[in-house]
Scaffold this active site. Structure first.
Site, PDB file in Angstrom:
ATOM      1  N   ASN A   1      30.266  14.598  69.321  1.00 23.51           N
ATOM      2  CA  ASN A   1      29.415  13.727  70.144  1.00 23.51           C
ATOM      3  C   ASN A   1      27.984  13.676  69.631  1.00 23.51           C
ATOM      4  O   ASN A   1      27.291  12.681  69.813  1.00 23.51           O
ATOM      5  CB  ASN A   1      29.449  14.164  71.608  1.00 23.51           C
ATOM      6  CG  ASN A   1      30.719  13.670  72.291  1.00 23.51           C
ATOM      7  OD1 ASN A   1      31.426  12.810  71.750  1.00 23.51           O
ATOM      8  ND2 ASN A   1      31.035  14.218  73.447  1.00 23.51           N
TER       9      ASN A   1
ATOM     10  N   SER B   1      31.381  18.406  77.247  1.00 23.66           N
ATOM     11  CA  SER B   1      31.313  17.684  75.974  1.00 23.66           C
ATOM     12  C   SER B   1      29.891  17.612  75.449  1.00 23.66           C
ATOM     13  O   SER B   1      29.681  17.241  74.291  1.00 23.66           O
ATOM     14  CB  SER B   1      31.871  16.269  76.150  1.00 23.66           C
ATOM     15  OG  SER B   1      31.236  15.630  77.229  1.00 23.66           O
TER      16      SER B   1
ATOM     17  N   HIS C   1      36.602  21.981  74.189  1.00 18.84           N
ATOM     18  CA  HIS C   1      36.319  20.558  74.388  1.00 18.84           C
ATOM     19  C   HIS C   1      37.520  19.738  73.944  1.00 18.84           C
ATOM     20  O   HIS C   1      37.733  19.524  72.762  1.00 18.84           O
ATOM     21  CB  HIS C   1      35.043  20.166  73.622  1.00 18.84           C
ATOM     22  CG  HIS C   1      34.687  18.727  73.771  1.00 18.84           C
ATOM     23  ND1 HIS C   1      33.979  18.024  72.829  1.00 18.84           N
ATOM     24  CD2 HIS C   1      34.958  17.848  74.763  1.00 18.84           C
ATOM     25  CE1 HIS C   1      33.836  16.770  73.239  1.00 18.84           C
ATOM     26  NE2 HIS C   1      34.416  16.642  74.399  1.00 18.84           N
TER      27      HIS C   1
ATOM     28  N   GLU D   1      37.631  20.950  70.057  1.00 17.43           N
ATOM     29  CA  GLU D   1      36.390  21.579  69.582  1.00 17.43           C
ATOM     30  C   GLU D   1      36.251  22.896  70.332  1.00 17.43           C
ATOM     31  O   GLU D   1      36.208  22.905  71.565  1.00 17.43           O
ATOM     32  CB  GLU D   1      35.187  20.682  69.892  1.00 17.43           C
ATOM     33  CG  GLU D   1      34.725  19.828  68.743  1.00 17.43           C
ATOM     34  CD  GLU D   1      33.461  19.025  69.079  1.00 17.43           C
ATOM     35  OE1 GLU D   1      32.766  18.641  68.145  1.00 17.43           O
ATOM     36  OE2 GLU D   1      33.177  18.780  70.263  1.00 17.43           O
TER      37      GLU D   1
END
Ligand code: COA
Length: 704
Positions: A482, A411, A432, A444
């Site tokens: 993130n 991540s 992800h 992702e």
């Protein structure tokens, strides 16, 4: 006679209207114009004893053309007048249905006198998903055909039903197998021969009984609980009008409600997301003819929460999946958690007991990497630590067969370093997943510097197969989601140090419609997980040179307050209920003193929202400028499909345009002055500044 997207011909005494507007025969202004001409031709054709409406291609009309809803010239009336003419036709009108008969398509069909469908056809009124109601008499005709309770159910949920259910409900008249056009002509000839009175849906009586009143009251109460979705209340009012008013008056109520919804920010946001999700699947520069690699079996390294959740996605679609762990205990635990999840779904009636067993049979466990040798796709889902992941990747590079795709679920880590570790970086891609991986829609897909185009394309296809919405990200710390979360969490902590309480911050953010504020989210995902990432960055020298940066999460971690799992984090927990915790306020007061941050009692909800959301938006715009994300709408998909961002706000980029980019720029600069901008936290990105200056919208921006 050929009329652009709609044609009319007389076929041995039966008039035939053919709609051909690929990909889904949506009702565009051109289709409306074509239908008007075709209907005129039929009305003038004395030789035609009946009319058949048929669509070419994969489906009957799948709805109004969503792209045209944003036009200032949009008007439902021309189409609706045609429906009235069809309904009133003295000669029989038959609709032959196949594919997905949705929204305006179903409304067109319901205006005909007879509906014949192929068995695989599906039906629905999905307008609510776009923040709308059916605006072409659907709220008036459907209750007359199927009754109020089912009408409310279908229009309020937007769910699809089968041809068999549509027949049972009275929405269609006949299911037949074969060539739908020939079947339609046959049905028209039968109607002509029978010469019976035509069944016009506008003249049917709505069945009114206790169930009707109850369904309307329940739907109105539910709608009142969700003011962010005005379509719900509008649908109830329009269906109520079908019960209480003559058809034409009910139609007027529907038209007024539709127009109000069409112009609402909720509908504009949801329409934006409809196209955003579809655009996200397109990868610029990828050759169209590229051949995907075949994926018939999957391997997963790590049977923890993530690995287990990922494995379920594949078992759900019938793909055999092997999970590899380091100990027998971890493996057994992982597989038993998966079984428990499936059994919980079965208990809710979502799965049959056989289905649970069928899916479990597709899952196997192993302690040996050699069992991954024949897998077409291997996803590593081990602990988020560069050293550990690097070692796993190196082993995968050795054991996996040629042509296998090697994916990492990292991540935050540098995908290119992990790709290099495999010794075959062209085969490597990031996948992800978001926790719980069997539930969250977002995937992702991280494109490394050397990821082969066919690997990327294969993973985008697999994502769709397992029901995910894939969004491509380039390589950077935290990728799209993130990375944008970072300033949001940073400001959460600064506000805590300055005197805000966790519940104040969460409540302010949740008032925007986010599923969970940042403190509750951290407690759920694990304060320890968040703290470890920050600590690792600290050790790697990657944190900003600010001694007060993310000190709260690190302190809570030191105190063993890991969140819900330890019943203590930003809150204390009774079961899953968060309760205020004075210890946290004490910790924040002490940390503030230690770092020379003065506390105050005048932090408003507005300040919380601005300080969390505007830096997040600024980071998103910076990500676009750097080319990490292909397009602004991809960012909106990431946040709505993966981070609980409210779809009725369209995502952070859509929201930025609603707020105004120059307003965001000014506000960032304001907090820079108030808080000091020594570490550059408040500097607006160059792209934000230039768009704010030119008055352009971010959602319309494309990298030049
Ligand atoms: N208006 C305009 N374009 C539409 C559309 C509509 N009502 N429905 C689908 N499309 C377009 C999509 O944007 C996509 O275009 P693209 O290939 O350029 O990206 C293409 O048709 C195929 O749609 P997609 O969703 O990728 O295909 P699918 O086979 O997975 O699903 C449908 C087909 C029809 C089930 C799905 O597109 C859908 O649910 N459409 C919306 C239907 C709707 O809401 N109708 C009521 C409108 S008021």
């Amino acid at each position: 006679m050929s009329i652009n997207v709609v044609s009319y011909e007389n076929c041995n005494g039966i008039g035939l209207v053919l709609i051909s507007n690929p990909p889904v025969n949506a009702i565009s202004p051109e289709v409306v114009a074509g239908l008007r001409r075709a209907l005129g031709a039929f009305e003038a054709d004395a030789e035609a004893k009946a009319l058949v409406i048929h669509c070419e291609g994969r489906t009957f009309v799948a709805g109004g053309d969503i792209a045209s809803f944003g036009s200032p010239y949009f008007d439902t009336r021309p189409f609706n007048l045609l429906l009235v003419r069809l309904d009133a036709s003295p000669r029989p009108v038959v609709a032959t249905l196949h594919g997905t008969v949705l929204g305006g398509g179903l409304e067109l069909a319901m205006a005909c006198h007879h509906r014949l469908t192929l068995p695989e056809t599906r039906f629905g009124m999905p307008e609510v998903k776009l923040g709308l109601l059916p605006g072409s008499q659907g709220t008036q005709r459907l209750p007359r055909l199927a009754g109020v309770p089912l009408t409310l159910d279908l229009i309020l949920t937007g769910r699809f039903i089968s041809a068999q259910d549509a027949l049972a409900a009275g929405i269609v008249d006949e299911i037949a197998e074969g060539d739908s056009l020939a079947l339609g002509i046959g049905a028209a000839e039968r109607l002509v021969k029978a010469n019976a009175p035509l069944r016009r849906s506008s003249t049917l009586k709505v069945a009114v009984d206790a169930a009707t009143t109850q369904a309307l009251a329940a739907a109105a109460a539910k709608a009142a609980e969700k003011p962010a979705y005005p379509a719900l209340g509008a649908i109830v009012r329009a269906v109520e009008a079908a019960v209480n008013l003559p058809f034409a008056d009910g139609e007027e109520v529907e038209a007024r409600e539709f127009e109000r919804l069409r112009l609402s920010s909720t509908s504009r946001a949801l329409r934006h997301l409809f196209f955003a999700e579809r655009a996200a699947a397109r990868i610029p520069g990828l050759p169209r003819e590229i051949r995907a690699r075949e994926v018939r079996s999957v391997g997963i390294v790590g049977a923890g929460t993530m690995g287990g959740g990922i494995a379920m996605n594949f078992a759900n679609v019938g793909v055999p999946t092997v999970l590899v762990e380091t100990t027998d205990e971890a493996l057994k635990r992982g597989l038993s958690v998966i079984r428990k999840n499936y059994e919980a779904s079965a208990a809710k009636g979502k799965l049959s007991a056989e289905e649970v067993e069928k899916r479990m049979e597709l899952l196997s466990g192993s302690l040996d990497y050699a069992s991954l040798a024949s897998s077409d796709l291997v996803i590593e889902a081990v602990f988020e630590n560069l050293q550990i992941k690097r070692e796993v990747c190196a082993r995968l590079g050795q054991v996996c067969k040629e042509e296998a795709i090697l994916a990492t679920n990292t991540s935050t880590l540098d995908l290119d370093i992990l790709a290099q570790a495999t010794g075959r970086p062209a085969d490597v891609v990031g996948m992800h997943f978001f926790s719980p991986a069997n539930v969250m829609r977002l995937l992702e897909v991280v494109r490394g510097a050397k990821t082969a185009p066919d690997v990327l394309s294969t993973v985008m296809q697999i994502a769709r197969t397992i029901g995910k919405v894939p969004v491509v990200s380039g390589v950077c710390y935290g990728f799209i989601g993130n990375r944008m979360l970072e300033p949001y969490m940073r400001e959460t902590e600064f506000l805590l140090l300055e005197g805000a309480q966790p519940q104040q911050i969460d409540t302010a953010i949740e008032s925007l419609g986010l599923a969970m504020g940042p403190c509750r989210m951290s407690d759920l995902s694990g304060v320890d997980i968040g703290a470890k990432v920050v600590n690792e960055q600290f050790e790697a020298g990657e944190l900003p040179p600010d001694p007060s940066y993310r000190v709260v999460v690190r302190k809570l971690f030191d105190l063993g307050r890991y969140g819900q799992k330890t019943e203590a984090g930003y809150y204390r927990y009774e079961g899953r209920t968060p309760l205020p915790e004075p210890v946290v306020a004490t910790v924040c007061t002490e940390l503030a003193r230690e770092h020379g941050i003065s506390r105050r009692s005048n932090i408003t909800d507005q300040e919380i929202i601005q300080r969390l959301m505007y830096p997040l938006i600024n980071e998103g715009i910076q990500i676009l400028d750097e080319g990490i994300s292909y397009r602004p709408s991809d960012i909106d998909v990431v946040w709505t499909a993966g981070y609980g961002f409210p779809d009725h706000r369209g995502g952070p980029m859509f929201m930025a345009d609603q707020i105004g980019l120059s307003e965001i720029e000014k506000t960032l600069e304001h907090y820079g002055r108030m808080r000091g901008n020594q570490f550059g936290y408040w500097t607006p990105s160059n792209l934000l500044k230039s768009l704010a200056a030119s008055g352009e919208h971010i959602v319309a921006w494309t990298k030049g």
